[in-house]
Design an enzyme around this catalytic site. Structure first.
Site, PDB file in Angstrom:
ATOM      1  N   SER A  58       0.789  -1.233   0.000  1.00 44.32           N
ATOM      2  CA  SER A  58       0.000   0.000   0.000  1.00 44.32           C
ATOM      3  C   SER A  58       0.819   1.279   0.000  1.00 44.32           C
ATOM      4  O   SER A  58       0.244   2.362  -0.168  1.00 44.32           O
ATOM      5  CB  SER A  58      -0.962   0.005   1.201  1.00 44.32           C
ATOM      6  OG  SER A  58      -2.037  -0.863   0.970  1.00 44.32           O
ATOM      7  N   GLY A 295       3.886   9.664   6.188  1.00 42.71           N
ATOM      8  CA  GLY A 295       4.366   8.465   5.521  1.00 42.71           C
ATOM      9  C   GLY A 295       3.256   7.502   5.189  1.00 42.71           C
ATOM     10  O   GLY A 295       2.090   7.884   5.045  1.00 42.71           O
ATOM     11  N   HIS A 296       3.622   6.237   5.091  1.00 41.38           N
ATOM     12  CA  HIS A 296       2.661   5.191   4.753  1.00 41.38           C
ATOM     13  C   HIS A 296       3.293   3.852   5.089  1.00 41.38           C
ATOM     14  O   HIS A 296       4.514   3.693   5.050  1.00 41.38           O
ATOM     15  CB  HIS A 296       2.304   5.228   3.262  1.00 41.38           C
ATOM     16  CG  HIS A 296       0.893   4.839   2.962  1.00 41.38           C
ATOM     17  ND1 HIS A 296       0.414   3.552   3.150  1.00 41.38           N
ATOM     18  CD2 HIS A 296      -0.163   5.561   2.498  1.00 41.38           C
ATOM     19  CE1 HIS A 296      -0.860   3.507   2.798  1.00 41.38           C
ATOM     20  NE2 HIS A 296      -1.245   4.713   2.406  1.00 41.38           N
ATOM     21  N   ASP A 297       2.443   2.862   5.410  1.00 39.34           N
ATOM     22  CA  ASP A 297       2.870   1.485   5.597  1.00 39.34           C
ATOM     23  C   ASP A 297       2.277   0.635   4.489  1.00 39.34           C
ATOM     24  O   ASP A 297       1.209   0.947   3.941  1.00 39.34           O
ATOM     25  CB  ASP A 297       2.400   0.934   6.943  1.00 39.34           C
ATOM     26  CG  ASP A 297       3.113   1.573   8.121  1.00 39.34           C
ATOM     27  OD1 ASP A 297       4.299   1.934   7.974  1.00 39.34           O
ATOM     28  OD2 ASP A 297       2.487   1.722   9.189  1.00 39.34           O
TER      29      ASP A 297
END
Length: 447
Positions: A58, A295-297
């Site tokens: 993702s 951010g993003h994981d």
């Protein structure tokens, strides 16, 4: 942190969590440290290098959202225009609420779309056909009302990119963003992989006295490319961060400061319970002792990716792994970095102190749905707790508290408890949603 020290710590963490291979990049005060360790596939001698591509899962969404922002900056799109103004497929929607969905809703996960819409064929790569099918579903709620994480929304955003850019999503992302950032693209779905880069295999790690590690293939439906179809390295993730930090030499040309700020701004409606401390347009907000990080994981079959960057200091951290235990490694890494003066942002849910609720539980029982996923909530035999099941075999007891959050403890498997909450309609107090892991399920019937 010096490279030898960082490499030693990363090797130790991969050993602790049975991760075959990983990359870590830290950019701080204008200097960058990039280290890699392990192998691309267990049982082989193929080493992970700093250029090896890992499935980003993702985290792909942050790239898709950035391209949307570029098109907004160019005047091709508007954040608050209804998506139906760009996509003819919305004419076939069966629910009138679809006409109110905007790009802002899609990228902040507040559109109310089902989480994981799939076509009958996983090899169907047409985002036009994907969108035409997705708009036949019913929204979970009025657009802009609540947060519910949705791969579906990002695949539709990818179709907007194709329609406006007059090229496939892969081509627009490559030409507008990846190549200008110096990234050799690797697409896992919906098109041929670019470049000659090695791609790490994913692995499942099964718990036990001696953990067993097994390679698995990465599965991404072709129609899901804009949500999770990229592979790349930790260096690639930090390259994206430098754009959003404004530190890339071509940052202003690729994405003007005003549009970077628009993406970073926290949406007050996007309460990402269970996933992050807030959400913007394609970027999550994570708390830290030094203020919020963005951010993003990402998780993929047998792998994980994590990106964080701090707008105030310009620090960026990225980790990629090729094992399901990469999320555990990330949590330990965050603790280590904080001990050494890099207060990386991460979502650490706190246990509610609200009192337990053991009466009036019928208010929460019923069926809850998100697309084809159905949860059943009933009162337990003792009448003082709730019981949760689904079609996969999940069985859990829910300990409800006065703030409508709950701890769910599985009774069918030995796993750590997970948290969720019920959401009520402000005007009536009626329970309308159940949220688990950032995804919402709409209450469709009472028990």
């Amino acid at each position: 942190m010096e490279a030898p020290f960082t490499a030693d710590r990363l090797r130790g963490l991969t050993h602790d969590h049975s991760v075959p291979g990983a990359q870590l990049t830290i950019r701080r005060a204008g200097k960058r440290v990039s280290v890699a360790t392990g192998v691309t596939r267990v049982g082989t001698a193929r080493p992970v290098t700093v250029d090896t591509a890992f499935a980003l899962g993702s985290v792909t969404k942050a790239f898709t959202a950035t391209v949307v922002a570029q098109l907004v900056a160019q005047g091709e799109l508007e954040w608050d225009d209804p998506v139906c103004e760009y996509l003819a497929e919305f004419d076939g929607a069966v629910d009138g609420r679809m006409s109110a969905v905007t790009l802002r809703h899609l990228l902040s996960h507040t559109a109310g779309l089902v989480a994981d819409h799939e076509l009958d064929s996983s090899r169907e790569s047409s985002l036009a056909r994907y969108t035409a099918s997705a708009v036949l579903t019913s929204p979970l709620h009025e657009p802009g009302r609540y947060f519910s994480y949705s791969n579906t929304g990002y695949n539709i955003a990818g179709h907007v990119i194709e329609t406006v850019g007059d090229m496939k999503w892969q081509a627009v992302v490559e030409n507008s963003l990846l190549r200008p950032l110096g990234i050799d693209p690797v697409f896992l779905s919906g098109g041929p992989a670019g470049g000659l880069r090695t791609v790490a295999d994913g692995h499942t790690v099964r718990p036990g006295r001696e953990r067993s590690v097994h390679p698995v293939g990465v599965y991404v439906p072709d129609g899901w490319a804009p949500a999770s179809g990229l592979a790349g390295s930790a260096d690639d993730l930090v390259a994206l961060a430098t754009l959003h930090l404004g530190d890339h030499p071509d940052a202003d040309a690729l994405l003007p400061a005003a549009d970077r700020a628009e993406m970073a701004a926290r949406d007050p409606r996007a309460n990402a319970f269970g996933m992050a401390d807030g959400w913007g347009l394609g970027l999550a907000h994570y708390a830290s002792p030094d203020g919020p990080w963005l951010g993003h994981d990402g998780t993929a079959d047998g792998g994980t990716a994590h990106l964080r960057f701090h707008p105030r200091t310009g620090t960026a951290v990225a980790l990629t792994t090729n094992a399901t235990t990469g999320t555990l490694l990330w949590a330990d890494l965050v603790d280590i970095l904080r001990e050494h003066g890099i207060p990386v942002g991460d979502h650490r849910p706190t246990t509610s102190t609200a009192s337990a609720v053991q009466t009036g539980l019928n208010r929460f029982t019923g069926d809850y749905r998100n697309g084809d996923t159905r949860f059943i909530v009933r009162t337990h035999q003792d009448g003082t707790t709730l019981h949760l099941t689904d079609a996969t075999g999940l069985t859990a007891g829910l300990a409800l508290r006065g703030d409508l959050t709950f701890d769910a403890r599985r009774t069918d498997a030995e796993t750590a408890p997970f948290s969720g909450r019920f959401v009520t309609e402000t005007a009536t107090g009626d329970v309308v949603l159940m949220q688990l892991g950032g995804r919402s399920a709409r209450r469709t019937s009472a028990a």
